[in-house]
Write an enzyme that holds these catalytic residues in place. Structure first.
Site, PDB file in Angstrom:
ATOM      1  N   HIS A 187       0.829  -1.201   0.000  1.00  0.00           N
ATOM      2  CA  HIS A 187       0.000   0.000   0.000  1.00  0.00           C
ATOM      3  C   HIS A 187       0.870   1.260   0.000  1.00  0.00           C
ATOM      4  CE1 HIS A 187      -3.365   2.576   0.701  1.00  0.00           C
ATOM      5  NE2 HIS A 187      -2.662   3.167   1.643  1.00  0.00           N
ATOM      6  N   ARG A 292      -8.839  -5.376 -15.580  1.00  0.00           N
ATOM      7  CA  ARG A 292      -8.425  -6.589 -14.848  1.00  0.00           C
ATOM      8  C   ARG A 292      -9.535  -6.949 -13.857  1.00  0.00           C
ATOM      9  NH1 ARG A 292      -2.750  -4.454 -15.043  1.00  0.00           N
ATOM     10  NH2 ARG A 292      -1.462  -6.113 -15.896  1.00  0.00           N
ATOM     11  N   GLU A 426      -0.279 -14.365 -24.694  1.00  0.00           N
ATOM     12  CA  GLU A 426       0.718 -14.344 -23.620  1.00  0.00           C
ATOM     13  C   GLU A 426       1.351 -15.713 -23.423  1.00  0.00           C
ATOM     14  OE1 GLU A 426      -1.195 -12.753 -20.103  1.00  0.00           O
ATOM     15  OE2 GLU A 426      -3.019 -13.875 -20.442  1.00  0.00           O
ATOM     16  N   ASN A 449       3.763  -9.161 -20.051  1.00  0.00           N
ATOM     17  CA  ASN A 449       4.266  -9.570 -18.724  1.00  0.00           C
ATOM     18  C   ASN A 449       4.402 -11.089 -18.662  1.00  0.00           C
ATOM     19  OD1 ASN A 449       3.839  -6.885 -18.218  1.00  0.00           O
ATOM     20  ND2 ASN A 449       2.002  -7.186 -16.984  1.00  0.00           N
ATOM     21  N   ASP A 450       3.345 -11.757 -19.097  1.00  0.00           N
ATOM     22  CA  ASP A 450       3.400 -13.219 -19.079  1.00  0.00           C
ATOM     23  C   ASP A 450       4.164 -13.770 -20.271  1.00  0.00           C
ATOM     24  OD1 ASP A 450       2.145 -14.235 -16.731  1.00  0.00           O
ATOM     25  OD2 ASP A 450       0.280 -13.355 -17.459  1.00  0.00           O
ATOM     26  N   CYS A 497      -0.978  -4.788 -23.721  1.00  0.00           N
ATOM     27  CA  CYS A 497      -1.450  -4.281 -22.425  1.00  0.00           C
ATOM     28  C   CYS A 497      -0.517  -4.653 -21.289  1.00  0.00           C
ATOM     29  CB  CYS A 497      -2.874  -4.742 -22.135  1.00  0.00           C
ATOM     30  SG  CYS A 497      -3.044  -6.515 -22.091  1.00  0.00           S
TER      31      CYS A 497
HETATM   32  C1  PEP Z   1       0.285  -9.494 -19.082  1.00  0.00           C
HETATM   33  O1  PEP Z   1       0.507 -10.671 -18.794  1.00  0.00           O
HETATM   34  O2  PEP Z   1       1.059  -8.796 -19.783  1.00  0.00           O
HETATM   35  C2  PEP Z   1      -0.941  -8.840 -18.606  1.00  0.00           C
HETATM   36  C3  PEP Z   1      -1.268  -7.628 -19.007  1.00  0.00           C
HETATM   37  O3  PEP Z   1      -1.696  -9.504 -17.715  1.00  0.00           O
HETATM   38  P1  PEP Z   1      -1.361  -9.643 -16.154  1.00  0.00           P
HETATM   39  O4  PEP Z   1      -0.188  -8.757 -15.853  1.00  0.00           O
HETATM   40  O5  PEP Z   1      -2.603  -9.244 -15.464  1.00  0.00           O
HETATM   41  O6  PEP Z   1      -1.034 -11.102 -16.049  1.00  0.00           O
HETATM   42 MG    MG Z   2      -1.057 -11.929 -18.048  1.00  0.00          MG
END
Ligand code: PEP
Ligand code: MG
Length: 547
Positions: A187, A292, A426, A449-450, A497
């Protein structure tokens, strides 16, 4: 410096070391005759502490925002939690412990329960319990609140960790924050980011001394203690430049993501709650590229009903009044729910996560799809499935979507029969099989990200291997380029994203790779938009033409 930057920037100020004062807990026992008085005392302290928390909530609401102030609602809930109170009363009545000691013992008991849990989100909640009960104890002992309230000059705070209560004192005098503990999801980190305070968590070097002049550059991960006049002046100049630059970004708000040679890329916000939708618009985003929805499930006390979800999605969609991509539940992996016990998995990120979970639990999936569909009757929402690994999974998901439509038809509820359907790319296998999805998808969003974690075999949560987590790795860039090519061949729009979209450097790379839309943390929109508006699409295209 070691550690992780939560917010990039330069801070200059005097070091303010937040000492952790040891609280000494009185050990005396109560006699039978004292018990009733002690019970009234703890009640009195509780009410006083409740008032303190309400005051803090108002302060954060005024100075930061509604979303950040909600932590104190959670703290009030903890303070009024019947199980905690019953345990405290039990210690007083049965063990004859004094009131302060009873609260302390109860705190230790509950912290012990949380200790064994791997999930970082849940572990953070232990911090909240500690914060609330320590506050209650302090009232009981008549100890004054944190000395942070007395700060009246520019400082950089150094602490082992700070609690949500401490963030109330993040006034304009707090120029930077350096924490030995803490995580980017804590936080404290969230408030620091929302306030734009350069912050480092996981700092492992020697702490400076109290009252030294310090320059903190979180982007360069550098700290200069007692700089000479020339260095000081140089950094002061930079701070002024940053301030002037930040102020200049406001005028971009209503302008599109248009490069200097006339190529447009859409700039959207990543959203987890209504407040983020407002932040997206305030920062100059034109839609939501990723809602999300799991955050809604994680904050709920039980599975959210269709009606509850409908209301939340409706509020967001009507606020944005433009394209909103609603991602279906992405739970599992590192994200768990307080009201559902997940089976133990050796590799949760490779297990029953996201769409895989929804296809196994179709009643939950159906409820969510019905809520999303109902909003589509009035607003341009799209539905997106996370962690799609094969065409067969998408076909199955579309069947549940059809079932949701059939049920709504029967119930006489309106929806958009043509709601656009998309997938997140992803999982690496999908990158090279996108042509198999032709006719089944209307859009694609790359979850970098994934995609990075699965392609590079690097756990995105593990700081030990963070140095290998490189979204600019040539294989990732080639994959993105391939996805863009496959999607454009099918006339399908492709966005990104993941975090890669929300940095100036990688945002420009994505532009050069031909991506149509970038969706990012709302706070980053002005910076990325500005970089895009100064860039030449032609040059970027050429730069990445032969990767
Ligand atoms: C990602 O994997 O890039 C993504 C946007 O989803 P999250 O970060 O929620 O897994
Ligand atoms: Mg993801």
């Amino acid at each position: 410096m070691t550690g992780v930057a939560v917010f990039d920037g330069i801070s200059i100020g005097k070091t303010w070391l937040v000492e952790e004062k040891e609280i000494s807990i009185p050990e005396y026992s109560l006699t039978d005759g004292d018990i009733d008085d002690e019970l009234s005392s703890i009640e009195e302290w509780k009410n006083k502490h409740g008032e303190n928390l309400k005051h803090k909530k108002d302060m954060i609401l005024e100075t930061v925002g509604e979303e950040e102030s909600k932590i104190f609602d959670a703290h009030l809930e903890i303070l009024n939690d019947p199980e905690l109170e019953a345990t405290i009363i039990g210690h007083i009545k049965n063990d004859h412990m004094n009131g302060v000691k009873s609260i302390y013992e109860t705190m230790q008991q509950f912290l012990q329960l949380f200790k064994g849990i791997d999930d970082p989100y849940i572990r953070e909640r232990a911090v909240d319990i500690e914060d609330v009960l320590t506050g209650w104890i302090k009232v009981g002992l008549g100890i004054e609140e944190s000395g942070l309230a007395s700060i009246s000059e520019d400082v950089v705070l150094f602490a082992n960790d700070l609690t949500p209560s401490d963030t109330v004192h993040f006034t304009s005098f707090v120029k930077g924050v350096v924490l030995q503990e803490g995580s980017v999801t804590s936080h404290t980190a969230i408030v620091a980011k929302a306030k734009g305070i350069p912050t480092i968590v996981g700092f492992k070097e020697l702490m400076p001394k109290q009252g030294q002049v310090v320059v903190l550059d979180t982007k360069a991960m550098a700290m200069i203690v007692e700089p000479d006049q020339e260095t000081y002046d140089t950094y002061m100049e930079k701070v002024k430049e940053i301030e002037v630059y930040k102020a200049s970004l406001a005028k971009l708000k209503d302008l599109p993501g248009l490069t200097e040679d006339g190529h447009e890329i859409e700039i959207f916000g990543n959203v987890g709650a209504l407040e983020d939708a407002h932040a997206t618009l305030d920062n100059g985003g034109f839609g939501v590229g990723l809602l999300r929805t799991e955050l809604i499930y994680m904050e709920s006390k039980d599975w959210p009903t269709e009606e509850e979800q409908y209301k939340i999605y409706y509020d967001i969609a009507s606020t944005v009044n433009e394209e909103v991509i609603i991602r279906t539940l992405d739970i599992g992996g590192d994200k768990v729910l307080p009201y559902y016990k997940f089976d133990h998995e050796e590799n949760p990120f490779l297990g029953l996560r996201a769409l895989r979970f929804c296809l196994k639990n179709q009643d939950i999936f159906l409820t969510q799809l019905k809520a999303i569909l109902r909003v589509s009757a009035e607003f341009p929402v799209k539905v997106m499935f996370p962690m799609v690994g094969a065409v067969s999974e998408l076909i199955e998901a579309r069947k549940v979507l059809d079932l949701a439509k059939a049920e709504l038809r029967e119930e006489g509820k309106a929806f958009n029969d043509q709601i656009p359907v998309g997938i997140m790319v992803e999982i690496p296998s999908v990158v090279f099989a996108l042509d198999m999805f032709e006719g089944l998808i209307d859009f694609v969003s790359i979850g970098t990200n994934d995609l990075c974690q699965y392609t590079l075999a690097v756990d995105r949560m593990n700081p030990e291997v963070a140095y290998l987590y490189d979204s600019e790795n040539i294989s990732i860039l080639r994959m993105i380029k391939h996805v863009v090519k496959s999607c454009h061949a099918m006339n399908v729009k492709v966005g990104v994203c993941g975090e890669m979209a929300g940095s100036v450097k990688t945002g420009l790379i994505l532009l050069g790779l031909g991506v149509d839309e970038l969706s990012m943390s709302p706070a980053m929109i002005p910076y990325v938009k500005d970089a895009i508006r100064k860039a030449s699409y032609k040059e970027l295209k050429e730069k990445y033409a032969s990767i």
